[in-house]
Write an enzyme that holds these catalytic residues in place. Structure first.
Site, PDB file in Angstrom:
ATOM      1  CE  LYS A 127      -1.889 -10.639  18.094  1.00 48.32           C
ATOM      2  NZ  LYS A 127      -3.285 -10.229  17.996  1.00 48.32           N
ATOM      3  CD  GLU A 180       4.085 -14.339   2.551  1.00 47.47           C
ATOM      4  OE1 GLU A 180       3.790 -13.347   1.844  1.00 47.47           O
ATOM      5  OE2 GLU A 180       4.937 -15.174   2.216  1.00 47.47           O
ATOM      6  CB  CYS A 216      -2.267  -9.489   1.052  1.00 50.11           C
ATOM      7  SG  CYS A 216      -2.501 -11.257   0.920  1.00 50.11           S
ATOM      8  CD  GLU A 276      -1.761  -3.571   1.840  1.00 51.94           C
ATOM      9  OE1 GLU A 276      -1.220  -3.365   2.941  1.00 51.94           O
ATOM     10  OE2 GLU A 276      -1.976  -4.711   1.391  1.00 51.94           O
TER      11      GLU A 276
HETATM   12  P1  NAD Z   1      -1.366  -5.597  11.345  1.00 53.12           P
HETATM   13  O1  NAD Z   1       0.079  -5.544  10.975  1.00 53.12           O
HETATM   14  O2  NAD Z   1      -1.977  -4.404  11.956  1.00 53.12           O
HETATM   15  O3  NAD Z   1      -1.632  -6.798  12.374  1.00 53.12           O
HETATM   16  C1  NAD Z   1      -1.256  -8.113  12.077  1.00 53.12           C
HETATM   17  C2  NAD Z   1      -1.109  -8.869  13.374  1.00 53.12           C
HETATM   18  O4  NAD Z   1       0.019  -8.353  14.092  1.00 53.12           O
HETATM   19  C3  NAD Z   1      -2.307  -8.744  14.317  1.00 53.12           C
HETATM   20  O5  NAD Z   1      -2.545  -9.981  14.947  1.00 53.12           O
HETATM   21  C4  NAD Z   1      -1.831  -7.710  15.313  1.00 53.12           C
HETATM   22  O6  NAD Z   1      -2.488  -7.794  16.557  1.00 53.12           O
HETATM   23  C5  NAD Z   1      -0.369  -8.069  15.425  1.00 53.12           C
HETATM   24  N1  NAD Z   1       0.500  -7.002  15.957  1.00 53.12           N
HETATM   25  C6  NAD Z   1       0.300  -5.660  15.909  1.00 53.12           C
HETATM   26  N2  NAD Z   1       1.315  -5.022  16.532  1.00 53.12           N
HETATM   27  C7  NAD Z   1       2.176  -5.960  16.963  1.00 53.12           C
HETATM   28  C8  NAD Z   1       3.418  -5.930  17.670  1.00 53.12           C
HETATM   29  N3  NAD Z   1       3.977  -4.775  18.050  1.00 53.12           N
HETATM   30  N4  NAD Z   1       4.037  -7.084  17.946  1.00 53.12           N
HETATM   31  C9  NAD Z   1       3.501  -8.255  17.540  1.00 53.12           C
HETATM   32  N5  NAD Z   1       2.329  -8.362  16.903  1.00 53.12           N
HETATM   33  C10 NAD Z   1       1.669  -7.226  16.592  1.00 53.12           C
HETATM   34  O7  NAD Z   1      -2.146  -6.050  10.028  1.00 53.12           O
HETATM   35  P2  NAD Z   1      -3.734  -6.199   9.832  1.00 53.12           P
HETATM   36  O8  NAD Z   1      -4.330  -4.832   9.757  1.00 53.12           O
HETATM   37  O9  NAD Z   1      -4.298  -7.171  10.802  1.00 53.12           O
HETATM   38  O10 NAD Z   1      -3.790  -6.900   8.394  1.00 53.12           O
HETATM   39  C11 NAD Z   1      -3.741  -6.203   7.195  1.00 53.12           C
HETATM   40  C12 NAD Z   1      -2.374  -6.341   6.559  1.00 53.12           C
HETATM   41  O11 NAD Z   1      -2.057  -7.721   6.392  1.00 53.12           O
HETATM   42  C13 NAD Z   1      -2.330  -5.745   5.156  1.00 53.12           C
HETATM   43  O12 NAD Z   1      -1.133  -5.033   4.988  1.00 53.12           O
HETATM   44  C14 NAD Z   1      -2.354  -6.971   4.254  1.00 53.12           C
HETATM   45  O13 NAD Z   1      -1.797  -6.789   2.982  1.00 53.12           O
HETATM   46  C15 NAD Z   1      -1.572  -7.936   5.070  1.00 53.12           C
HETATM   47  N6  NAD Z   1      -1.826  -9.324   4.652  1.00 53.12           N
HETATM   48  C16 NAD Z   1      -0.837  -9.991   3.987  1.00 53.12           C
HETATM   49  C17 NAD Z   1      -1.048 -11.285   3.548  1.00 53.12           C
HETATM   50  C18 NAD Z   1       0.029 -12.049   2.851  1.00 53.12           C
HETATM   51  O14 NAD Z   1      -0.002 -13.266   2.875  1.00 53.12           O
HETATM   52  N7  NAD Z   1       1.001 -11.384   2.224  1.00 53.12           N
HETATM   53  C19 NAD Z   1      -2.278 -11.910   3.786  1.00 53.12           C
HETATM   54  C20 NAD Z   1      -3.265 -11.203   4.459  1.00 53.12           C
HETATM   55  C21 NAD Z   1      -3.023  -9.904   4.894  1.00 53.12           C
END
Ligand code: NAD
Length: 481
Positions: A173, A250, A284, A383
């Site tokens: 997804k 992550e 990130c 963040e």
């Molecule tokens: P997010 O947590 O809002 O969403 C991530 C994913 O989770 C999306 O696909 C979203 O639809 C899904 N999701 C949301 N609610 C959910 C639920 N209840 N159950 C299952 N899935 C759910 O994050 P974002 O805004 O898409 O991304 C930004 C974040 O990602 C930042 O905190 C960034 O630091 C982090 N990030 C981390 C890395 C790493 O490797 N450490 C890499 C890239 C981004």
């Protein structure tokens, strides 16, 4: 009428009943396409397809897997300009950054094609006479993958490639903001000869599609990248499930970059500007906390401001743009909220932070640099995930290290110094998963492990040969000859 992209389940394009628009953040009048919004029924069908495909795929020869991954790599690389353009259009990275990310995805598939041929095991004598012991790795089973919006093709690639290399089946997804690049990747893998049902794509909302994946009893493991808040929900759901699911999370970062008095100033400025603001700061691993020793502080601030003045923020697809727009309205509001918080806390806005008008309607923000901040302020602790960085002044190396480690995050860190003594000490004592000396905290290689400590990561590392920890399970076999 925009092109309509369906979910891909069991190798088939499923009829779309509900779709959402993928909008270009550089020009909100530009619709990239309409993408299906999946349901719980779609997830159930996708998991069933993965389950049906697992017996054959988990026993496919290493040559079969190699050929498919290599072919996918070849197609990704041969289409890097076109796919890079799609990525820049849906996410807002510059075209050059988009092409780089697609190239990285192609390289990841080439690397894991090689890994298909490098599976090994151990054979050793038992402590009992006449008994032999073999230790082998087997695929985990069906992997649910949930990915964020900031690396629309690289993150799906670095999860899908190792999972396939080690014989797993997948339901992915992607982030609902940027489904286009993941859709293209899944399409490419099918054209590369991946058997139907091995890799399934269900697009849509996290609370619907993501949640259904977490709750499905036939999903054996989850690989998640996203925010800490969602990561905690993922972990709780996976542990509550029966059977429990293997998890790899992550999450976010508040990555420190230390600049010591003995640093080369030009290097330090370039490392800071690149790490903090390129890719619109939406990485990130972005260096959002700049921890600067008093003796170089004023020259460093002046150098950063000078460099920032030369940076062009504009349409991601336009030639000459250095930094594209923020990904969407809500992310832009989050950035502006933190800019206000930093001001209210007493930080001095030394550069930028204002909204910009360009030829097309988009989410343009001038990179913001704060000085006179402390590590106790919210701007240092939370963040932001945008082109916003703040400088904390410190007196010496010991204070710099203490401030760098004083964070709930632990993804990446960096130091700019010409001292071997401090560089060596920092590499050993920085409480992170990835540490950089005189190179930006963001921007990593594709063949080595990626991940962090503390609240930034949970579970085993992604990428490189270390990725096998998540995508395989170990079996110990005893044989009496
Ligand atoms: P997010 O947590 O809002 O969403 C991530 C994913 O989770 C999306 O696909 C979203 O639809 C899904 N999701 C949301 N609610 C959910 C639920 N209840 N159950 C299952 N899935 C759910 O994050 P974002 O805004 O898409 O991304 C930004 C974040 O990602 C930042 O905190 C960034 O630091 C982090 N990030 C981390 C890395 C790493 O490797 N450490 C890499 C890239 C981004």
């Amino acid at each position: 009428m925009k092109e309509l992209y369906s979910n891909i389940i069991g190798g088939e394009f499923v009829a779309v009943t509900n779709a959402s628009r993928n909008i270009n953040p550089s020009d909100t009048n530009d619709v990239v396409g309409e993408y299906a919004q999946g349901s719980m029924a779609d997830v159930n069908n996708a998991v069933a397809a993965a389950k049906a495909s697992f017996p054959a795929w988990s026993h496919a020869t290493s040559q079969t897997r190699f050929d498919i991954l290599k072919k996918a790599s070849d197609e990704i690389l041969s289409r890097k300009d076109e796919l890079g353009r799609l990525l820049a259009r849906e996410e807002g990275k510059t075209l050059a950054e988009g092409i780089d990310e697609v190239t990285r995805a192609g390289q990841i598939f080439a690397f894991f094609a090689g890994e298909c041929l490098r599976t090994g095991g151990e054979a050793l004598p038992s402590v009992r006479a006449g008994v032999g012991v073999e230790i082998t790795r087997e695929p985990v089973g069906i992997i649910g993958m949930i990915t964020p919006w900031n690396f629309p093709i690289a993150i799906p690639a670095w999860k899908i490639a190792p999972a396939l290399a080690w014989g797993n089946c997948i339901v992915i997804k992607p982030a609902d903001l940027v489904p286009g690049s993941a859709w293209a990747l899944v399409d490419i893998l099918h054209r590369a000869g991946l058997p139907k049902g091995v890799l399934n794509l269900v697009m849509g909302r996290g609370s619907v599609v993501g949640q259904a994946l977490l709750e499905h009893k036939d999903v054996h493991a989850i690989s998640f990248t996203g925010s800490i808040a969602t990561g905690r929900k993922v972990a709780a759901a996976c542990v509550a499930a029966s059977p429990m699911k293997k998890i790899q999370l992550e999450m976010g970062g508040k990555n420190p970059l230390v600049v010591l008095d003995d640093a080369d100033l030009a290097t330090a400025v370039e490392v800071a500007i690149n790490g903090s603001f390129f890719s619109t700061g939406q990485r990130c691993t972005a260096s959002s906390r700049l921890i600067v020793q008093a003796g170089i502080h004023d020259r460093f601030v002046a150098g950063c401001i000078e460099r920032l003045k030369s940076i062009v923020v504009d349409d991601a697809l336009k030639q000459g743009t250095h930094i594209g727009p923020v990904v969407d309205q809500s992310q832009l509001e989050q950035n502006l909220k933190y800019i206000q918080i930093a001001r209210d806390e007493g930080g001095k806005l030394a550069f930028g932070g204002e909204l910009l008008k360009r030829a097309t309607p988009g989410f343009y923000l001038q990179p913001a640099l704060f000085t006179e901040t402390t590590n106790a302020m919210r701007i240092s602790r939370e963040e932001v995930f945008g082109p916003v960085a703040n400088i904390v002044r410190v007196k010496d190396y010991d204070e710099a290290l203490a401030v760098a480690n004083d964070s709930e995050f632990g993804l990446s860190s960096g130091i700019c110094t010409t001292s071997l003594k401090y560089a060596t000490h920092f590499k050993r004592n920085s409480e992170v998963g990835m540490v950089m000396v005189n190179v930006p905290t963001a921007g990593v290689d594709y063949h080595v492990p990626f991940g962090g400590r503390k609240c930034s990561s949970y579970g085993s590392r992604e990428q490189g040969t270390y990725a096998k920890e998540h995508y395989t399970t170990i079996k110990t076999a005893y044989t009496m000859a």
